[in-house]
Design a protein around this motif. Structure first.
Motif, PDB file in Angstrom:
ATOM      1  N   LEU A 151      -5.988  67.938 -60.764  1.00  0.00           N
ATOM      2  CA  LEU A 151      -6.402  68.653 -60.545  1.00  0.00           C
ATOM      3  C   LEU A 151      -7.858  69.146 -62.000  1.00  0.00           C
ATOM      4  O   LEU A 151      -8.762  69.463 -61.876  1.00  0.00           O
ATOM      5  CB  LEU A 151      -6.028  70.074 -60.013  1.00  0.00           C
ATOM      6  N   LEU A 152      -7.124  70.156 -62.830  1.00  0.00           N
ATOM      7  CA  LEU A 152      -7.557  70.231 -63.988  1.00  0.00           C
ATOM      8  C   LEU A 152      -7.323  69.487 -65.205  1.00  0.00           C
ATOM      9  O   LEU A 152      -8.411  70.234 -65.941  1.00  0.00           O
ATOM     10  CB  LEU A 152      -6.757  71.914 -64.415  1.00  0.00           C
ATOM     11  N   PRO A 210      -8.445  66.331 -65.845  1.00  0.00           N
ATOM     12  CA  PRO A 210      -9.306  64.849 -66.364  1.00  0.00           C
ATOM     13  C   PRO A 210     -10.522  65.376 -66.176  1.00  0.00           C
ATOM     14  O   PRO A 210     -11.706  64.539 -66.996  1.00  0.00           O
ATOM     15  CB  PRO A 210      -9.212  64.136 -64.917  1.00  0.00           C
ATOM     16  N   MET A 211     -11.207  66.075 -65.271  1.00  0.00           N
ATOM     17  CA  MET A 211     -12.876  66.777 -65.544  1.00  0.00           C
ATOM     18  C   MET A 211     -12.782  67.145 -66.299  1.00  0.00           C
ATOM     19  O   MET A 211     -14.496  67.399 -67.063  1.00  0.00           O
ATOM     20  CB  MET A 211     -13.043  67.030 -63.773  1.00  0.00           C
ATOM     21  N   PRO A 212     -12.761  68.719 -65.895  1.00  0.00           N
ATOM     22  CA  PRO A 212     -12.766  69.640 -67.317  1.00  0.00           C
ATOM     23  C   PRO A 212     -12.418  68.496 -68.706  1.00  0.00           C
ATOM     24  O   PRO A 212     -13.426  69.625 -69.442  1.00  0.00           O
ATOM     25  CB  PRO A 212     -11.495  71.006 -66.832  1.00  0.00           C
ATOM     26  N   LEU A 265     -13.709  66.407 -68.680  1.00  0.00           N
ATOM     27  CA  LEU A 265     -14.776  65.609 -69.435  1.00  0.00           C
ATOM     28  C   LEU A 265     -15.758  66.178 -70.029  1.00  0.00           C
ATOM     29  O   LEU A 265     -16.813  65.957 -70.337  1.00  0.00           O
ATOM     30  CB  LEU A 265     -15.521  64.769 -67.842  1.00  0.00           C
ATOM     31  N   ILE A 266     -15.969  67.143 -69.726  1.00  0.00           N
ATOM     32  CA  ILE A 266     -16.889  68.491 -70.371  1.00  0.00           C
ATOM     33  C   ILE A 266     -16.638  69.026 -71.927  1.00  0.00           C
ATOM     34  O   ILE A 266     -17.239  69.206 -72.564  1.00  0.00           O
ATOM     35  CB  ILE A 266     -16.938  70.128 -69.820  1.00  0.00           C
ATOM     36  N   LEU A 276     -15.396  66.589 -73.288  1.00  0.00           N
ATOM     37  CA  LEU A 276     -16.135  65.587 -74.963  1.00  0.00           C
ATOM     38  C   LEU A 276     -17.485  65.586 -74.540  1.00  0.00           C
ATOM     39  O   LEU A 276     -17.570  65.489 -75.359  1.00  0.00           O
ATOM     40  CB  LEU A 276     -15.481  64.163 -73.468  1.00  0.00           C
ATOM     41  N   SER A 277     -17.785  66.219 -73.706  1.00  0.00           N
ATOM     42  CA  SER A 277     -19.736  65.798 -74.036  1.00  0.00           C
ATOM     43  C   SER A 277     -19.347  66.947 -74.819  1.00  0.00           C
ATOM     44  O   SER A 277     -20.800  66.684 -75.580  1.00  0.00           O
ATOM     45  CB  SER A 277     -19.922  66.199 -72.535  1.00  0.00           C
ATOM     46  N   LEU A 278     -18.960  68.254 -74.647  1.00  0.00           N
ATOM     47  CA  LEU A 278     -19.647  69.511 -75.939  1.00  0.00           C
ATOM     48  C   LEU A 278     -19.364  68.536 -77.251  1.00  0.00           C
ATOM     49  O   LEU A 278     -19.570  68.667 -77.845  1.00  0.00           O
ATOM     50  CB  LEU A 278     -18.836  70.560 -75.289  1.00  0.00           C
ATOM     51  N   THR A 319     -19.149  65.356 -77.947  1.00  0.00           N
ATOM     52  CA  THR A 319     -19.821  64.578 -78.598  1.00  0.00           C
ATOM     53  C   THR A 319     -21.194  65.091 -79.128  1.00  0.00           C
ATOM     54  O   THR A 319     -21.978  64.199 -80.002  1.00  0.00           O
ATOM     55  CB  THR A 319     -20.480  63.464 -78.082  1.00  0.00           C
ATOM     56  N   PHE A 320     -21.316  65.908 -77.797  1.00  0.00           N
ATOM     57  CA  PHE A 320     -22.569  66.916 -78.218  1.00  0.00           C
ATOM     58  C   PHE A 320     -22.801  67.158 -79.876  1.00  0.00           C
ATOM     59  O   PHE A 320     -24.018  66.899 -80.384  1.00  0.00           O
ATOM     60  CB  PHE A 320     -22.825  67.859 -77.525  1.00  0.00           C
ATOM     61  N   GLU A 344     -22.843  64.251 -82.133  1.00  0.00           N
ATOM     62  CA  GLU A 344     -24.145  62.874 -82.208  1.00  0.00           C
ATOM     63  C   GLU A 344     -25.925  63.761 -82.779  1.00  0.00           C
ATOM     64  O   GLU A 344     -25.863  63.288 -83.138  1.00  0.00           O
ATOM     65  CB  GLU A 344     -24.239  62.285 -81.559  1.00  0.00           C
ATOM     66  N   SER A 401     -27.339  62.953 -86.470  1.00  0.00           N
ATOM     67  CA  SER A 401     -28.679  62.525 -85.845  1.00  0.00           C
ATOM     68  C   SER A 401     -29.657  63.333 -87.168  1.00  0.00           C
ATOM     69  O   SER A 401     -30.805  62.904 -87.933  1.00  0.00           O
ATOM     70  CB  SER A 401     -29.666  62.843 -84.963  1.00  0.00           C
TER      71      SER A 401
END
Lengths: 63, 492
Positions: A35-36, A38-40, A42-43, A45-47, A49-50, A53, A57
């Motif tokens: 539950l805890l 896989p989905m969090p 992804l947040i 990972l997004s942070l 890569t933000f 990247e 740039s």
């Protein structure tokens, strides 16, 4: 042996707890794990890569 | 229904109309109308992509599934979240860049034709027909959902409810096009998010807290607390595999093409994934707390068999005052409308850009095409409304193949087109056909390996055939290779 039982046996070898029986806040450890994590993750990972990247740039002067 | 709740509903609908009128004045040609002139900010792109993706499934069906199956239902949300992340991570930047380089392509069929310099127009025609056909049923199915909500909320006749729902969507999509759709989706996404955060927290507080809730769920059925109850390997893989479908959903990936700069993608990805993961958790816990609240163990009256998808609606009725309940109910309508409007617009762009400009009038002016797009919205919406007249029609069952169909037809072909230099037009053509046919044929037999979700073999077969057909055909021309290299180097 069912495949998911195999996964848990492997985890239990490492962390030395019965993940399908040991409970944390009333839910089994296995349920919390699925539950805890896989989905969090992804947040997170997004942070990451933000930030990464964004720096790339700027370094390239593309912004 | 309480007059206050009706008032908040109407307030919400007027807001949507207003956005349509505002963007009517900012839309001047077809690129503006179907892609917003590629000037979407990261935040709007993120939330509008999320809201277009998530239909009433998020607010009604997922909590309903959790209510019936407990924690073993979390595999599908995990698969979807992972698929959405991979889509943002690998497809968003590259698709934005390549569609701009490939003769400023504004639709997926347009991109496929320009990418391969396809003079036969076969890629454009086949992909546009596929989009028009499936989105007609998809849109129609959404309209049925909206009409059922209106019918239940206001007590209207089904047909009246259907026409009112269709009219609202037609007006703002017809007037404001992509920008209106994106901005309404942005606000609708915020509304859905707030609703899915507020409802489960309030419900859990009502149950006395987390531990009390879980204990009550365990008393109803201890199996509800286990993620593996009744789950087989094929079942879990099938649910996780829904995430593969994201690579081929035209109404979602057009948001990537419309983002104002690819440098906005990291921000959009962060906002989009945070929105999606928290919304999915909200839906999961709405259903989970529902088990405790509405099955006799908690204070609520037990939900009748077959009514499990009303768990969110029941919470709004028993836990909130009418003002807030009105907005929470509007969130369901938001989820439905934000998906339909995007599908309607993609279908209209297939009609205007891919058929009208592609086959009938290649030199049509921007204003002319914009009006063809507007008329397209009207025509497709009317067809979808007539299809929705009979909500039990077997034709609408085609929708269940739409996600897998789009995923297998477009997913592997678009990914290979973006990243593989050797990809050719015959590869794209046969890859699309193979992906689509595999989905249809795989869904027919039952049992054993055929219980695996048809998207998995469809995606694999589509990709394999695209690769084999590309390798067997003549290599791409120098012009196509040169463009691919410019995209790789991100040359100006």
């Amino acid at each position: 042996m069912r495949w998911n039982v195999g996964i848990f046996l492997a985890i239990e070898q490492v962390v030395n707890i019965d993940v399908r029986r040991v409970k944390m806040y009333e839910l089994t450890f296995a349920t919390w794990m699925w539950l805890l994590i896989p989905m969090p993750l992804l947040i997170v990972l997004s942070l990451i890569t933000f930030v990464v990247e964004g720096k790339t740039s700027k370094a390239k002067g593309e912004k | 229904m309480d007059p206050v709740t009706v008032a908040t509903f109407i307030f919400y609908l007027v807001g949507m109309f207003t956005i349509g009128i505002i963007f009517y004045k900012l839309t001047h040609n077809l690129s503006d109308y179907v892609l917003g002139g590629r000037r979407l900010g990261g935040g709007v792109a993120a939330l509008s992509a999320g809201a277009s993706d998530m239909s009433s499934w998020l607010i009604l069906a997922l909590p309903g599934a959790m209510f019936i199956g407990g924690m073993s239902e979390i595999w599908l949300p995990i698969g979807l979240a992972a698929g959405a992340y991979l889509n943002w991570q690998f497809m968003a930047r590259r698709l934005r860049r390549y569609t701009a380089y490939a003769n400023d392509s504004i639709t997926i069929p347009d991109f496929l034709e320009n990418r391969f310099r396809d003079r036969t127009k076969l890629l454009r025609m086949i992909s546009a027909v596929f989009i028009l056909l499936f989105f007609a049923f998809y849109t129609s199915s959404g309209l049925v959902g909206g009409a059922t909500l209106f019918q239940g909320s206001f007590g209207w006749e089904y047909t009246t409810a259907l026409w009112v729902g269709a009219a609202v969507i037609i007006v703002y999509t017809f007037l404001g096009g992509f920008l209106a759709v994106s901005w309404t989706d942005f606000f609708q996404g915020i509304l859905m998010f707030l609703a899915l955060i507020v409802v489960p927290i309030r419900a859990m507080m009502e149950m006395g807290g987390w531990n009390e809730t879980v204990q009550a769920v365990g008393e109803v059925d201890p199996a509800h607390l286990d993620v593996f109850t009744g789950a087989s390997a094929i079942g879990i893989i099938s649910l996780l595999a829904w995430g593969l479908g994201y690579f081929g959903q035209p109404h979602i990936i057009t948001r990537f093409m419309a983002i104002k700069s690819e440098d906005e993608v990291p921000k959009a990805r962060l906002i989009g994934m945070t929105w999606m993961v928290l919304s999915l958790f909200g839906a999961i816990f709405t259903g989970f707390v529902g088990i405790a609240y509405f099955t006799g163990a908690g204070p609520g009256n037990p939900i009748a068999e077959g009514d499990h998808e009303t768990v969110f609606i029941l919470f709004t009725q028993v836990l909130f005052d009418p003002w807030i309940a009105g907005f929470l109910l509007a969130a369901i309508l938001a989820a439905i409308m934000s998906t339909i409007d995007s599908q309607l617009l993609v279908s209209s762009s297939a009609l205007a850009e891919d058929f009208y400009k592609g086959f009938l009038r290649p030199h049509a002016t921007g204003t002319e095409l914009m009006w063809v797009g507007r008329i397209g919205v009207l025509v497709i919406a009317l067809i979808a409304t007539f299809l929705a007249y009979n909500p039990d029609s077997t034709v609408l069952e085609l929708v269940q193949y739409a996600w897998a169909g789009f995923g297998a037809v477009f997913g592997p072909v678009i990914l290979l087109s973006l990243f593989w230099r050797r990809m050719t037009m015959p590869g794209a053509l046969f890859g699309m056909i193979a992906g689509g046919l595999t989905v249809i044929l795989w869904a027919l037999p039952e049992g054993g390996i055929f219980d695996l979700y048809e998207l998995v073999p469809g995606f694999i077969m589509g990709g394999l055939i695209a690769i084999v057909a590309s390798l067997l055909s003549r290599p791409p021309s120098d012009e196509v290779i040169a463009e691919f290299e410019r995209v790789e180097r991100r040359e100006g």
